[in-house]
Design a protein around this motif. Structure first.
Motif, PDB file in Angstrom:
ATOM      1  N   ARG A  23       0.843  -1.202   0.000  1.00 59.82           N
ATOM      2  CA  ARG A  23       0.000   0.000   0.000  1.00 59.82           C
ATOM      3  C   ARG A  23       0.877   1.249   0.000  1.00 59.82           C
ATOM      4  O   ARG A  23       0.622   2.192  -0.743  1.00 59.82           O
ATOM      5  CB  ARG A  23      -0.933   0.029   1.199  1.00 59.82           C
ATOM      6  N   ARG A  27       0.849   3.973  -3.087  1.00 63.89           N
ATOM      7  CA  ARG A  27       0.264   5.282  -2.790  1.00 63.89           C
ATOM      8  C   ARG A  27       1.335   6.358  -2.588  1.00 63.89           C
ATOM      9  O   ARG A  27       1.020   7.486  -2.259  1.00 63.89           O
ATOM     10  CB  ARG A  27      -0.620   5.213  -1.537  1.00 63.89           C
ATOM     11  N   GLY A 153      -7.740   5.709  -8.879  1.00 64.72           N
ATOM     12  CA  GLY A 153      -6.718   5.703  -7.844  1.00 64.72           C
ATOM     13  C   GLY A 153      -5.866   6.950  -7.938  1.00 64.72           C
ATOM     14  O   GLY A 153      -5.572   7.433  -9.030  1.00 64.72           O
ATOM     15  N   ASP A 159      -7.133  10.238  -2.850  1.00 62.00           N
ATOM     16  CA  ASP A 159      -7.432   8.839  -3.142  1.00 62.00           C
ATOM     17  C   ASP A 159      -8.690   8.418  -2.376  1.00 62.00           C
ATOM     18  O   ASP A 159      -8.892   8.841  -1.228  1.00 62.00           O
ATOM     19  CB  ASP A 159      -6.256   7.948  -2.735  1.00 62.00           C
ATOM     20  N   LEU A 161      -9.448   5.811  -0.741  1.00 67.92           N
ATOM     21  CA  LEU A 161      -9.144   5.212   0.560  1.00 67.92           C
ATOM     22  C   LEU A 161      -8.887   6.284   1.610  1.00 67.92           C
ATOM     23  O   LEU A 161      -9.410   6.237   2.725  1.00 67.92           O
ATOM     24  CB  LEU A 161      -7.937   4.275   0.470  1.00 67.92           C
ATOM     25  N   THR A 162      -8.090   7.291   1.245  1.00 66.19           N
ATOM     26  CA  THR A 162      -7.784   8.380   2.175  1.00 66.19           C
ATOM     27  C   THR A 162      -9.043   9.165   2.509  1.00 66.19           C
ATOM     28  O   THR A 162      -9.271   9.529   3.669  1.00 66.19           O
ATOM     29  CB  THR A 162      -6.717   9.309   1.556  1.00 66.19           C
ATOM     30  N   ARG A 165     -11.154   7.029   4.901  1.00 69.00           N
ATOM     31  CA  ARG A 165     -10.526   6.994   6.225  1.00 69.00           C
ATOM     32  C   ARG A 165     -10.767   8.317   6.959  1.00 69.00           C
ATOM     33  O   ARG A 165     -11.108   8.330   8.138  1.00 69.00           O
ATOM     34  CB  ARG A 165      -9.032   6.726   6.112  1.00 69.00           C
TER      35      ARG A 165
END
Length: 169
Positions: A23, A27, A153, A159, A161-162, A165
Motif C-alpha cells: 500500500r 500510494r 486511484g 485517493d 481510501l484516504t 478513512r
C-alpha cells in the motif's frame, strides 16, 4: 495463549507487514513503507542494496516520475522461528506511465519478497528483504484510457481510501 492461536496471530501480523509495504509503495506513502521495516533493516532490490532510508531515497524519485504502480500479493508462506520468521510472498507488480528517458516504464514483473522478519517489542517488521525478480515483460502499447468516468486511484490525499478513512476519524 494456545500455541496454534498465537502462530495464527503472528502469521497474520507478518502478512499485514507485507501488505502495508505494498500500500505504501503504490500510494507513494513512504512513511507507511518505512513502518514495514525495522529502523536498521536492509533491502535488496534489482539495482539496489542498502538500508531502509537509502532504499526510500532511491525509490522515491523513480516511482514519483511514473503514473503509478500496483502490487499484488499471491502465495504467501510464513515459517515461524520464535521471534524470527521467514516470509515468502509471490508478487506481481505493474508500473505504468511516465516520461520518455526515465528507464523502463509500462512493465509488469513477477517477483518474490523473501523477508527475514523479526519481532521486537511485540512488533513484527522486516529485518532484511530480498525482492527476487523472476521475470519482467514490457506492457508498452498495451495500456488504454478508462472506458468512462468513475473512481480513479490517486497517489495523494484525494485517493478514495484516504477520503473514506478521513470521514471515519
Amino acid at each position: 495463549m494456545d500455541r496454534a492461536l498465537q502462530d495464527l496471530i503472528d502469521k497474520q501480523a507478518i502478512r499485514e507487514v507485507v501488505l502495508t509495504y505494498c500500500r505504501g509503495i503504490d500510494r507513494l506513502d513512504f512513511d507507511l513503507v518505512r513502518s514495514a521495516y525495522h529502523p536498521d533493516a536492509i533491502d535488496h532490490h534489482t539495482g539496489f542494496d542498502g538500508n531502509i532510508d537509502e532504499y526510500i531515497a532511491w525509490v522515491t524519485p523513480k516511482l514519483s516520475a511514473i503514473g503509478g504502480t500496483m502490487h499484488h500479493i499471491g502465495n504467501h508462506l510464513v515459517e515461524l522461528h520464535g521471534d524470527h520468521a521467514i516470509s515468502e510472498a509471490y508478487s506481481m507488480s505493474t508500473h505504468w506511465g511516465g516520461p520518455e528517458g526515465i528507464g523502463m516504464i509500462n512493465f509488469t514483473s513477477g517477483a518474490r519478497f523473501i523477508d527475514h522478519m523479526e519481532r521486537r517489542n511485540g512488533r513484527w517488521a522486516i529485518k532484511e528483504r530480498w525482492a527476487v525478480r523472476e521475470w519482467t515483460r514490457s506492457d508498452e502499447g498495451r495500456f488504454v484510457n478508462p472506458e468512462g468516468p468513475g473512481p480513479r486511484g490517486r497517489r495523494d490525499a484525494s485517493d478514495p481510501l484516504t477520503t473514506l478513512r478521513s470521514s471515519l476519524e
